[in-house]
Design a protein around this motif. Structure first.
Motif, short mmCIF file in Angstrom:
data_model
loop_
_atom_site.label_atom_id
_atom_site.label_comp_id
_atom_site.label_asym_id
_atom_site.label_seq_id
_atom_site.Cartn_x
_atom_site.Cartn_y
_atom_site.Cartn_z
N HIS A 84 0.84 -1.19 0.00
CA HIS A 84 0.00 0.00 0.00
C HIS A 84 0.87 1.24 0.00
N VAL A 95 0.92 5.99 8.18
CA VAL A 95 -0.47 5.76 7.82
C VAL A 95 -0.48 5.32 6.36
N THR A 96 -1.12 4.19 6.06
CA THR A 96 -1.07 3.60 4.72
C THR A 96 -2.49 3.42 4.16
N ARG A 97 -2.55 3.35 2.84
CA ARG A 97 -3.85 3.17 2.18
C ARG A 97 -3.62 2.61 0.78
N THR A 104 -8.13 4.67 5.06
CA THR A 104 -6.79 4.18 5.36
C THR A 104 -6.86 2.84 6.07
N ASP A 105 -5.72 2.16 6.09
CA ASP A 105 -5.63 0.89 6.80
C ASP A 105 -5.85 1.09 8.30
#
Length: 381
Positions: A84, A95-97, A104-105
């Protein structure tokens, strides 16, 4: 050398790099040079099944906002490797997506991604990820093939040591040695009945390089598979309550930290804390063959109550060099001892193979005189 020959050599080199990347990725349990996605969460940047150039985190450098990273997730689809994009950097982690996801995850329950969880960064020249169609199918097929062979051999020999990533290393080492000895034997048999002055056949150097690469892959697996980042979850509570790693706020707790070596070569192990509130003693220890060494892991609970994660990174090296030399290389960069040890083992195998072969080609028909098999037997005497 003609353009056609140059093109053929480049194609063969690309194929070797591709296959080695797939095998090494299977051995290490993480992408090496090539990664791929199995879902549509990164569309349209990376389509399902498409591959990408994966740069190991140790080489890629600091992760920045906008990078597409491969990290070891804890909650996403039950945990495991996830690819991601980093959309924000906070004090507690990234912060990931997925590009195709609306949230976001971390909105979905995944803790912020720590530096220790990132295993690779996608190559993005000019800000765009370079994708390669079909990599996912090829890697999945290789994994299925390896798994099938491992299960059959494990059942045949009645041992579980041939299963898992360590089993892949054993298979590569066994196949490389067996294949090389078989080639020497067959070439010796041919040399007794056939003769020719033509220098045809497969390059001996190429054969030895392939087997040397298998040795390097096996050694790399032995050093990296049992090591890597480790995560320890704790709960900082108002009181020292019963429960796994529940620690009173502002205090610490110590638990055993065991390092086991299931191989036949002694290893030297280093542990490096990569987050606050965790320490391991001793940080450097030698573990003999088929043995284990106990240490102490100290976990500290922050003054604020809540759930926290502490991370350490473990590095292991085959003790084929003096311990002081490995320590000096490790202090320069943790991957440098792996490179030097691989070069020593692979280079030694290559040098011996070429010296024993004493020829530029592995011929389908050989000229008069003693064969390589005969020369090997003479050399062994």
């Amino acid at each position: 050398m003609g353009l056609r020959r140059v093109g053929t050599l480049l194609g063969e080199a690309a194929l070797v790099v591709f296959l080695v990347s797939m095998v090494l990725g299977q051995v290490l349990g993480q992408p090496v040079l090539l990664g791929f996605v199995t879902s549509g969460s990164m569309e349209p940047t990376i389509e399902t099944g498409e591959g990408f150039v994966a740069i190991p985190a140790e080489i890629a450098g600091p992760v920045e906002e906008g990078d597409v990273v491969v990290f070891r997730a804890e909650e996403i689809q039950g945990g495991g490797l996830t690819t991601h994009r980093v959309v924000e950097e906070t004090e507690r982690g990234y912060v990931t997506r997925g590009d195709a996801n609306p949230f976001t995850d971390q909105d979905g329950g995944e803790p912020p991604v720590s530096e220790a969880q990132v295993v690779a960064v996608a190559w993005q020249p000019g800000g765009a990820v370079v994708t390669i169609p079909g990599v996912g199918a090829a890697v999945t097929a290789s994994q299925d093939a390896f798994g099938s062979v491992q299960r059959q051999l494990a059942g045949l020999f009645g041992t579980r040591s041939l299963l898992g990533t360590q089993g892949v290393a054993y298979l590569l080492l066994s196949l490389s040695v067996a294949g090389y000895l078989l080639d020497l034997y067959l070439d010796g048999e041919r040399g007794r009945t056939r003769e020719t002055e033509r220098d045809t056949g497969v390059s001996l150097h190429l054969v030895v390089v392939v087997f040397s690469a298998a040795i390097v892959l096996s050694a790399t697996a032995a050093m990296t598979v049992p090591a890597g980042p480790q995560t320890f979850d704790i709960v900082s509570a108002e009181t020292d309550s019963p429960g796994p790693r529940v620690i009173e706020q502002g205090t610490n707790d110590s638990v055993p930290y065991t390092t086991a070596n299931g191989g036949f070569v002694p290893v030297v192990r280093y542990v490096e804390p990569v987050s606050d509130g965790v320490d391991v003693e001793p940080r450097e220890v030698v573990v003999g063959p088929r043995s284990s060494v106990n240490g102490t892991l100290t976990l500290s609970a922050p003054p604020e109550t809540g759930y926290y994660q502490h991370h350490v990174v473990e590095h292991r090296y085959l003790l084929v060099l003096p311990q002081s030399t490995i320590r000096s290389l490790y202090l320069i960069h943790p991957w440098l001892p792996v490179v030097v040890i691989d070069a020593l083992l692979g280079g030694s195998f290559y040098a011996v193979g070429v010296a024993v072969g004493n020829s530029g080609r592995v011929r389908t028909r050989t000229r008069d005189g003693p064969s390589r098999f005969d020369r090997l037997r003479t050399w062994l005497r």
